[in-house]
Design a protein around this motif. Structure first.
Motif, short mmCIF file in Angstrom:
data_model
loop_
_atom_site.label_atom_id
_atom_site.label_comp_id
_atom_site.label_asym_id
_atom_site.label_seq_id
_atom_site.Cartn_x
_atom_site.Cartn_y
_atom_site.Cartn_z
N PRO A 107 2.30 -2.64 -2.13
CA PRO A 107 3.32 -2.84 -1.08
C PRO A 107 2.95 -2.22 0.26
O PRO A 107 3.44 -2.66 1.30
CB PRO A 107 4.57 -2.18 -1.68
CG PRO A 107 4.36 -2.23 -3.15
CD PRO A 107 2.89 -2.04 -3.34
N VAL A 108 2.10 -1.19 0.25
CA VAL A 108 1.66 -0.58 1.50
C VAL A 108 0.62 -1.44 2.18
O VAL A 108 0.58 -1.55 3.42
CB VAL A 108 1.11 0.84 1.23
CG1 VAL A 108 0.64 1.50 2.52
CG2 VAL A 108 2.17 1.71 0.55
N GLY A 112 4.78 -5.73 6.03
CA GLY A 112 6.19 -5.59 5.71
C GLY A 112 6.93 -6.91 5.75
O GLY A 112 7.83 -7.15 4.94
N THR A 115 6.43 -8.73 2.48
CA THR A 115 7.26 -8.15 1.41
C THR A 115 8.71 -8.56 1.58
O THR A 115 9.40 -8.89 0.61
CB THR A 115 7.14 -6.62 1.43
OG1 THR A 115 5.77 -6.24 1.29
CG2 THR A 115 7.94 -6.00 0.29
N HIS A 140 12.71 -0.78 1.05
CA HIS A 140 12.26 0.56 1.42
C HIS A 140 11.70 1.31 0.21
O HIS A 140 10.72 2.06 0.34
CB HIS A 140 13.41 1.34 2.04
CG HIS A 140 13.72 0.91 3.44
ND1 HIS A 140 14.39 1.71 4.34
CD2 HIS A 140 13.45 -0.23 4.11
CE1 HIS A 140 14.51 1.08 5.49
NE2 HIS A 140 13.96 -0.10 5.36
N PHE A 143 8.26 0.10 -0.49
CA PHE A 143 7.31 0.55 0.53
C PHE A 143 6.98 2.04 0.41
O PHE A 143 5.84 2.46 0.63
CB PHE A 143 7.87 0.24 1.92
CG PHE A 143 7.01 0.72 3.05
CD1 PHE A 143 5.74 0.20 3.24
CD2 PHE A 143 7.45 1.70 3.92
CE1 PHE A 143 4.93 0.64 4.28
CE2 PHE A 143 6.66 2.14 4.97
CZ PHE A 143 5.39 1.61 5.14
N GLU A 205 11.35 2.57 9.44
CA GLU A 205 10.77 1.29 9.04
C GLU A 205 11.43 0.14 9.82
O GLU A 205 12.65 0.03 9.85
CB GLU A 205 10.97 1.07 7.54
CG GLU A 205 9.92 0.21 6.88
CD GLU A 205 9.96 -1.24 7.33
OE1 GLU A 205 8.89 -1.81 7.56
OE2 GLU A 205 11.08 -1.79 7.46
#
Length: 276
Positions: A107-108, A112, A115, A140, A143, A205
């Motif tokens: 996920p990193v 974003g 995702t 979140h 992430f 974020e």
């Protein structure tokens, strides 16, 4: 000779450090100053005022409170999921767990927005869930979870966890006593470091949240972008000032929580003795 060499390099290195710190801090300070300046284009001589801070608080208070709510919920979720996961990975420590550890970082590595799109495709038909802040929380957690797992895992890998647990087991400690009396106190630094990253990353974020939020669930970064789009630099800067006022006490509190607590370490022998 070595002392003279250190004295020769000390001042250039100190000057370089000060320049780097100024490069990082001065823009932030200028932005915060703009938030309390009546007219930034005229300068500080136009006067100092809290008008912009009050305006931001009145207009965007709900975004700030929602971001804090999501960040704290995200921290709780990552603690409940990340610490046991790191413990399991540290205990097994084989090829399978290393593959799982790498998958946790996915996920990193993924943007974003990608995702967020995946979450919308998956949960888009869940009407109430899609319109609530819970879908932002899920994003979140996805992430930030790798940061919690990696921080705790790094600390557990640096200690002889197996020997510590074997010693506690030989004294009669069950799994619960070993986990809360041995594992958690020894990975405290990793938990606090992971918590610092989770809270700050969640509150700040933007990419994922921009796609996941609805008109009813704007977070602090979304509100900050909206404030800068208002064409008043003072409004966006005042928003930044409020952000720092909120985030700095949270970081200080988490740092304070990282101070060693001897009671947690001394409680195990008493519990083990009581079971003997």
């Amino acid at each position: 000779m070595s002392t003279r060499r250190r004295s020769i390099w000390f001042w250039p290195l100190l000057a370089f450090t000060i320049v780097v710190c100024a490069f990082l801090i001065v823009p932030v300070g200028m932005s915060m100053l703009a938030g309390v300046t009546r007219n930034y284009f005229i300068g500080i001589e136009s006067g100092v005022t809290l008008e912009w801070v009050i305006k931001v608080w009145n207009d965007y208070r709900h975004t700030i409170l929602l971001s804090i709510q999501i960040a704290l919920a995200c921290l709780l979720c990552t603690l409940l999921l990340g610490v046991p996961a790191a413990y399991a990975l540290a205990r097994a420590n084989n090829k399978v767990t290393r593959v799982i550890e790498e998958l946790l970082v996915m996920p990193v590595a993924i943007p974003g927005l990608a995702t967020a799109l995946a979450l919308i495709v998956t949960f888009g038909n869940w009407g109430g869930f899609r319109r609530s802040w819970l879908i932002i929380l899920v994003g979140h957690v996805l992430f930030t979870l790798p940061f919690m797992v990696r921080s705790v895992l790094a600390v557990l890998a640096s200690i002889d966890l197996k020997s510590l647990e074997e010693g506690a087991r030989s004294l009669g400690a069950n799994f619960t006593q070993r986990f809360f009396g041995i594992v958690l106190p020894n990975c405290r630094a990793g938990i606090v470091a992971g918590s610092l990253m989770v809270v700050t990353l969640s509150i700040g974020e933007f990419n994922m949240t921009l796609l996941l939020h609805t008109p009813l669930t704007p977070t602090l970064p979304v509100g900050l972008a909206d404030a800068y789009a208002s064409l008043r630099l003072e409004v966006g800067s005042a928003y930044t000032l409020i952000f720092f006022v909120i985030i700095i006490p949270l970081l200080i509190a988490l740092q304070w929580a990282s101070q060693p607590v001897n009671l947690a370490r001394s409680a195990l022998p008493r519990r083990v003795a009581s079971t003997s």
